[in-house]
Design a protein around this motif. Sequence first.
Motif, PDB file in Angstrom:
ATOM      1  N   UNK A 128       0.824  -1.235   0.000  1.00  0.00           N
ATOM      2  CA  UNK A 128       0.000   0.000   0.000  1.00  0.00           C
ATOM      3  C   UNK A 128       0.847   1.269   0.000  1.00  0.00           C
ATOM      4  N   UNK A 129       2.185   1.137   0.182  1.00  0.00           N
ATOM      5  CA  UNK A 129       3.021   2.324   0.378  1.00  0.00           C
ATOM      6  C   UNK A 129       2.976   3.283  -0.818  1.00  0.00           C
ATOM      7  N   UNK A 130       3.044   2.754  -2.019  1.00  0.00           N
ATOM      8  CA  UNK A 130       3.106   3.624  -3.208  1.00  0.00           C
ATOM      9  C   UNK A 130       1.836   4.464  -3.322  1.00  0.00           C
ATOM     10  N   UNK A 131       0.674   3.823  -3.133  1.00  0.00           N
ATOM     11  CA  UNK A 131      -0.586   4.572  -3.239  1.00  0.00           C
ATOM     12  C   UNK A 131      -0.726   5.572  -2.096  1.00  0.00           C
ATOM     13  N   UNK A 132      -0.244   5.161  -0.915  1.00  0.00           N
ATOM     14  CA  UNK A 132      -0.264   6.095   0.223  1.00  0.00           C
ATOM     15  C   UNK A 132       0.517   7.364  -0.132  1.00  0.00           C
ATOM     16  N   UNK A 133       1.748   7.190  -0.611  1.00  0.00           N
ATOM     17  CA  UNK A 133       2.592   8.363  -0.926  1.00  0.00           C
ATOM     18  C   UNK A 133       1.996   9.171  -2.079  1.00  0.00           C
ATOM     19  N   UNK A 134       1.495   8.441  -3.068  1.00  0.00           N
ATOM     20  CA  UNK A 134       0.918   9.128  -4.231  1.00  0.00           C
ATOM     21  C   UNK A 134      -0.210  10.070  -3.797  1.00  0.00           C
ATOM     22  N   UNK A 135      -1.148   9.570  -3.004  1.00  0.00           N
ATOM     23  CA  UNK A 135      -2.325  10.376  -2.691  1.00  0.00           C
ATOM     24  C   UNK A 135      -2.074  11.386  -1.589  1.00  0.00           C
ATOM     25  N   UNK A 136      -1.143  11.112  -0.692  1.00  0.00           N
ATOM     26  CA  UNK A 136      -0.771  12.143   0.301  1.00  0.00           C
ATOM     27  C   UNK A 136      -0.167  13.341  -0.434  1.00  0.00           C
ATOM     28  N   UNK A 137       0.711  13.066  -1.386  1.00  0.00           N
ATOM     29  CA  UNK A 137       1.346  14.156  -2.146  1.00  0.00           C
ATOM     30  C   UNK A 137       0.323  14.868  -3.013  1.00  0.00           C
ATOM     31  N   UNK A 138      -0.575  14.093  -3.613  1.00  0.00           N
ATOM     32  CA  UNK A 138      -1.626  14.692  -4.453  1.00  0.00           C
ATOM     33  C   UNK A 138      -2.488  15.656  -3.636  1.00  0.00           C
ATOM     34  N   UNK A 139      -2.899  15.220  -2.452  1.00  0.00           N
ATOM     35  CA  UNK A 139      -3.752  16.076  -1.613  1.00  0.00           C
ATOM     36  C   UNK A 139      -3.027  17.365  -1.248  1.00  0.00           C
ATOM     37  N   UNK A 140      -1.762  17.220  -0.903  1.00  0.00           N
ATOM     38  CA  UNK A 140      -0.980  18.381  -0.501  1.00  0.00           C
ATOM     39  C   UNK A 140      -0.734  19.315  -1.692  1.00  0.00           C
ATOM     40  N   UNK A 141      -0.297  18.739  -2.806  1.00  0.00           N
ATOM     41  CA  UNK A 141       0.131  19.561  -3.946  1.00  0.00           C
ATOM     42  C   UNK A 141      -1.041  20.079  -4.776  1.00  0.00           C
ATOM     43  N   UNK A 142      -2.095  19.268  -4.915  1.00  0.00           N
ATOM     44  CA  UNK A 142      -3.147  19.629  -5.870  1.00  0.00           C
ATOM     45  C   UNK A 142      -4.429  20.128  -5.213  1.00  0.00           C
ATOM     46  N   UNK A 143      -4.643  19.829  -3.940  1.00  0.00           N
ATOM     47  CA  UNK A 143      -5.863  20.299  -3.279  1.00  0.00           C
ATOM     48  C   UNK A 143      -5.523  21.345  -2.207  1.00  0.00           C
ATOM     49  N   UNK A 144      -4.674  20.972  -1.242  1.00  0.00           N
ATOM     50  CA  UNK A 144      -4.344  21.910  -0.158  1.00  0.00           C
ATOM     51  C   UNK A 144      -3.774  23.214  -0.725  1.00  0.00           C
ATOM     52  N   UNK A 145      -2.923  23.115  -1.731  1.00  0.00           N
ATOM     53  CA  UNK A 145      -2.241  24.303  -2.275  1.00  0.00           C
ATOM     54  C   UNK A 145      -3.219  25.313  -2.880  1.00  0.00           C
ATOM     55  N   UNK A 146      -4.399  24.857  -3.293  1.00  0.00           N
ATOM     56  CA  UNK A 146      -5.350  25.796  -3.913  1.00  0.00           C
ATOM     57  C   UNK A 146      -5.856  26.818  -2.886  1.00  0.00           C
ATOM     58  N   UNK A 147      -5.768  26.475  -1.596  1.00  0.00           N
ATOM     59  CA  UNK A 147      -6.222  27.412  -0.565  1.00  0.00           C
ATOM     60  C   UNK A 147      -5.246  28.582  -0.392  1.00  0.00           C
TER      61      UNK A 147
END
Length: 215
Positions: A91-110
């Motif tokens: 599960x590690x790859x998907x964990x890292x992928x989506x943690x980074x996605x949330x940070x870079x692509x969603x959180x950053x929009x704020x």
Amino acid sequence: MSYTLYGQSGFGSVCVEAALELLGLDYEFVEADPLGDEANRRRVTAINPVGQVPALILPDGSPMTESAAILTYLGDLHPGAGLVPAPDAPERAQYLRWMSFLSASIYSTFTLSDDPSRYHPDPEVQEALRHSANERRKAMWTIMNEAFEGCAGPCLLGANMSFLDVYVAMMSFWSPRRDWFEANCPHLAGAVHALERNPVIKRVWARNYDAEALA
Ligand SMILES: N[C@@H](CCC(=O)N[C@@H](CS)C(=O)NCC(=O)O)C(=O)O
């Protein structure tokens, strides 16, 4: 020696507060509103020159920022808790992928929508930028939701709860807000509901979100 968490109720510090609580770690919470008055903002910039929370002082006195990195760091330090997949776990790859996605692509929009004057001096352009950031965030949630269609559940990475569930759940409260999230991200919402049955999460949520948001 314990941790010191700088944050504000309902802000990005919620996920770190949840992580520290789930791991049973000793910490002190220092209220510091990065969008508040001068004294508040000074408290934040003293630790994080970017002026953002969460900011965490580690037991050795050094500062750490960036929510996704903090969660992964804490989880890796406490592998027995099973809240971050081990480096060699499937599960590690998907964990890292989506943690980074949330940070870079969603959180950053704020960073844009909370204060578009950082990006452009003209108020009309600022409004257009805020609108674009809000729309972009919805598009990113939709992409993530579609990626999780058909996942086994009950948690995002399968049988076990992870900090990815915590990270998604925290952001589900933010604009476009929980009703939109429930209606438009059904493949993520199930895992959020499962997470929110955890008594530690219930306690942290009650401290950070008002009763209406939790209804
Ligand atoms: N990349 C940072 C983003 C942190 C962030 O944007 N925090 C918001 C609060 S939820 C903040 O401090 N905003 C104030 C500002 O950007 O000036 C992280 O993941 O920790």
